[in-house]
Motif scaffolding. Structure first.
Motif, PDB file in Angstrom:
ATOM      1  N   UNK A  30       0.837  -1.175   0.000  1.00  0.00           N
ATOM      2  CA  UNK A  30       0.000   0.000   0.000  1.00  0.00           C
ATOM      3  C   UNK A  30       0.886   1.244   0.000  1.00  0.00           C
ATOM      4  N   UNK A  31       0.736   2.142  -0.992  1.00  0.00           N
ATOM      5  CA  UNK A  31       1.600   3.328  -1.063  1.00  0.00           C
ATOM      6  C   UNK A  31       1.300   4.318   0.067  1.00  0.00           C
ATOM      7  N   UNK A  32       2.362   4.965   0.516  1.00  0.00           N
ATOM      8  CA  UNK A  32       2.233   5.972   1.558  1.00  0.00           C
ATOM      9  C   UNK A  32       1.941   7.312   0.899  1.00  0.00           C
ATOM     10  N   UNK A  33       0.935   8.002   1.376  1.00  0.00           N
ATOM     11  CA  UNK A  33       0.557   9.297   0.833  1.00  0.00           C
ATOM     12  C   UNK A  33       1.589  10.348   1.243  1.00  0.00           C
ATOM     13  N   UNK A  34       2.048  11.132   0.268  1.00  0.00           N
ATOM     14  CA  UNK A  34       3.023  12.177   0.543  1.00  0.00           C
ATOM     15  C   UNK A  34       2.313  13.362   1.185  1.00  0.00           C
ATOM     16  N   UNK A  35       2.822  13.787   2.336  1.00  0.00           N
ATOM     17  CA  UNK A  35       2.197  14.875   3.081  1.00  0.00           C
ATOM     18  C   UNK A  35       2.649  16.253   2.636  1.00  0.00           C
ATOM     19  N   UNK A  36       3.759  16.320   1.899  1.00  0.00           N
ATOM     20  CA  UNK A  36       4.307  17.608   1.479  1.00  0.00           C
ATOM     21  C   UNK A  36       4.701  17.544   0.017  1.00  0.00           C
ATOM     22  N   UNK A  37       4.234  18.519  -0.740  1.00  0.00           N
ATOM     23  CA  UNK A  37       4.648  18.667  -2.131  1.00  0.00           C
ATOM     24  C   UNK A  37       5.550  19.875  -2.231  1.00  0.00           C
ATOM     25  N   UNK A  38       6.644  19.701  -2.946  1.00  0.00           N
ATOM     26  CA  UNK A  38       7.636  20.762  -3.111  1.00  0.00           C
ATOM     27  C   UNK A  38       7.794  21.033  -4.594  1.00  0.00           C
ATOM     28  N   UNK A  39       7.580  22.282  -5.004  1.00  0.00           N
ATOM     29  CA  UNK A  39       7.834  22.655  -6.396  1.00  0.00           C
ATOM     30  C   UNK A  39       8.830  23.810  -6.414  1.00  0.00           C
ATOM     31  N   UNK A  40       9.650  23.825  -7.447  1.00  0.00           N
ATOM     32  CA  UNK A  40      10.754  24.792  -7.509  1.00  0.00           C
ATOM     33  C   UNK A  40      10.835  25.403  -8.894  1.00  0.00           C
ATOM     34  N   UNK A  41      10.966  26.724  -8.935  1.00  0.00           N
ATOM     35  CA  UNK A  41      11.164  27.449 -10.188  1.00  0.00           C
ATOM     36  C   UNK A  41      12.417  28.292 -10.033  1.00  0.00           C
ATOM     37  N   UNK A  42      13.411  28.063 -10.903  1.00  0.00           N
ATOM     38  CA  UNK A  42      14.681  28.793 -10.856  1.00  0.00           C
ATOM     39  C   UNK A  42      14.695  29.917 -11.878  1.00  0.00           C
ATOM     40  N   UNK A  43      15.328  31.015 -11.476  1.00  0.00           N
ATOM     41  CA  UNK A  43      15.597  32.153 -12.365  1.00  0.00           C
ATOM     42  C   UNK A  43      16.989  32.656 -12.021  1.00  0.00           C
ATOM     43  N   UNK A  44      17.956  32.389 -12.897  1.00  0.00           N
ATOM     44  CA  UNK A  44      19.363  32.742 -12.669  1.00  0.00           C
ATOM     45  C   UNK A  44      19.845  32.110 -11.368  1.00  0.00           C
ATOM     46  N   UNK A  45      20.304  32.902 -10.418  1.00  0.00           N
ATOM     47  CA  UNK A  45      20.783  32.370  -9.136  1.00  0.00           C
ATOM     48  C   UNK A  45      19.755  32.552  -8.033  1.00  0.00           C
ATOM     49  N   UNK A  46      18.496  32.592  -8.422  1.00  0.00           N
ATOM     50  CA  UNK A  46      17.384  32.755  -7.476  1.00  0.00           C
ATOM     51  C   UNK A  46      16.360  31.661  -7.741  1.00  0.00           C
ATOM     52  N   UNK A  47      15.728  31.183  -6.662  1.00  0.00           N
ATOM     53  CA  UNK A  47      14.688  30.172  -6.841  1.00  0.00           C
ATOM     54  C   UNK A  47      13.479  30.515  -5.986  1.00  0.00           C
ATOM     55  N   UNK A  48      12.346  30.058  -6.454  1.00  0.00           N
ATOM     56  CA  UNK A  48      11.104  30.175  -5.705  1.00  0.00           C
ATOM     57  C   UNK A  48      10.599  28.758  -5.457  1.00  0.00           C
ATOM     58  N   UNK A  49      10.447  28.436  -4.178  1.00  0.00           N
ATOM     59  CA  UNK A  49       9.953  27.114  -3.795  1.00  0.00           C
ATOM     60  C   UNK A  49       8.561  27.286  -3.207  1.00  0.00           C
ATOM     61  N   UNK A  50       7.631  26.485  -3.681  1.00  0.00           N
ATOM     62  CA  UNK A  50       6.279  26.494  -3.138  1.00  0.00           C
ATOM     63  C   UNK A  50       6.047  25.172  -2.422  1.00  0.00           C
ATOM     64  N   UNK A  51       5.606  25.280  -1.174  1.00  0.00           N
ATOM     65  CA  UNK A  51       5.317  24.102  -0.359  1.00  0.00           C
ATOM     66  C   UNK A  51       3.811  23.970  -0.198  1.00  0.00           C
ATOM     67  N   UNK A  52       3.313  22.752  -0.333  1.00  0.00           N
ATOM     68  CA  UNK A  52       1.893  22.474  -0.160  1.00  0.00           C
ATOM     69  C   UNK A  52       1.767  21.245   0.742  1.00  0.00           C
ATOM     70  N   UNK A  53       1.074  21.421   1.869  1.00  0.00           N
ATOM     71  CA  UNK A  53       0.840  20.298   2.765  1.00  0.00           C
ATOM     72  C   UNK A  53       1.405  20.521   4.149  1.00  0.00           C
ATOM     73  N   UNK A  54       1.825  19.425   4.775  1.00  0.00           N
ATOM     74  CA  UNK A  54       2.276  19.440   6.163  1.00  0.00           C
ATOM     75  C   UNK A  54       3.786  19.256   6.245  1.00  0.00           C
ATOM     76  N   UNK A  55       4.399  20.024   7.148  1.00  0.00           N
ATOM     77  CA  UNK A  55       5.826  19.873   7.414  1.00  0.00           C
ATOM     78  C   UNK A  55       5.945  19.338   8.833  1.00  0.00           C
ATOM     79  N   UNK A  56       6.359  18.082   8.915  1.00  0.00           N
ATOM     80  CA  UNK A  56       6.489  17.429  10.227  1.00  0.00           C
ATOM     81  C   UNK A  56       7.699  16.505  10.196  1.00  0.00           C
TER      82      UNK A  56
END
Length: 137
Positions: A1-27
């Motif tokens: 039975x697969x374990x449901x991921x509690x946190x989704x991490x998405x990343x968008x890079x622009x040159x030497x800068x990044x934007x990370x969006x977190x969705x869910x629980x951080x535990x």
């Protein structure tokens, strides 16, 4: 039975800068995923990391520790980690631990005396929480 991921991490890079969006629980279970994602940014040469917490539904001390660790490593590499739009309960965690100024870029300035008088008079909302609920961070 697969374990449901509690946190989704998405990343968008622009040159030497990044934007990370977190969705869910951080535990305890999801903090290693967050820690790895933030470390990978530094390994990829990213020196400015912006983390959007708008869609974080829970963050405990494991998440706080991951953010503090990443902030320290980013600063040591000459960069900057900043958290944006944290939910009120996360702001409260930062306020209770005194780490808000490290992660949210808040100035460390004393509040005017009338604020403290109002606070002591029974208004039990922390300044970081009140900012998150309607003021500016």
């Amino acid at each position: 039975m697969p374990v449901e991921q509690l946190l989704n991490v998405s990343r968008i890079d622009r040159n030497h800068r990044t934007s990370i969006t977190l969705v869910g629980e951080i535990d305890l279970e999801s903090a290693p995923l967050l820690r790895d994602a933030l470390r990978q940014c530094l390994q990829d040469g990213i020196r400015t990391i912006d983390v959007d917490l708008t869609h974080v539904t829970f963050c405990d001390c494991s998440g706080l520790n991951a953010f503090l660790d990443a902030s320290q490593h980013t600063a040591a590499a000459g960069g900057r980690l900043r958290l944006h739009d944290p939910p009120a309960m996360t702001v409260r965690l930062f306020a209770l631990t005194g780490s808000g100024f490290l992660l949210l870029g808040l100035p460390v300035l004393p509040r005017p005396v009338p604020y403290y008088e109002e606070y002591e008079a029974g208004h039990r909302l922390d300044p970081f929480v009140s900012a998150a609920l309607g003021g500016a961070l």
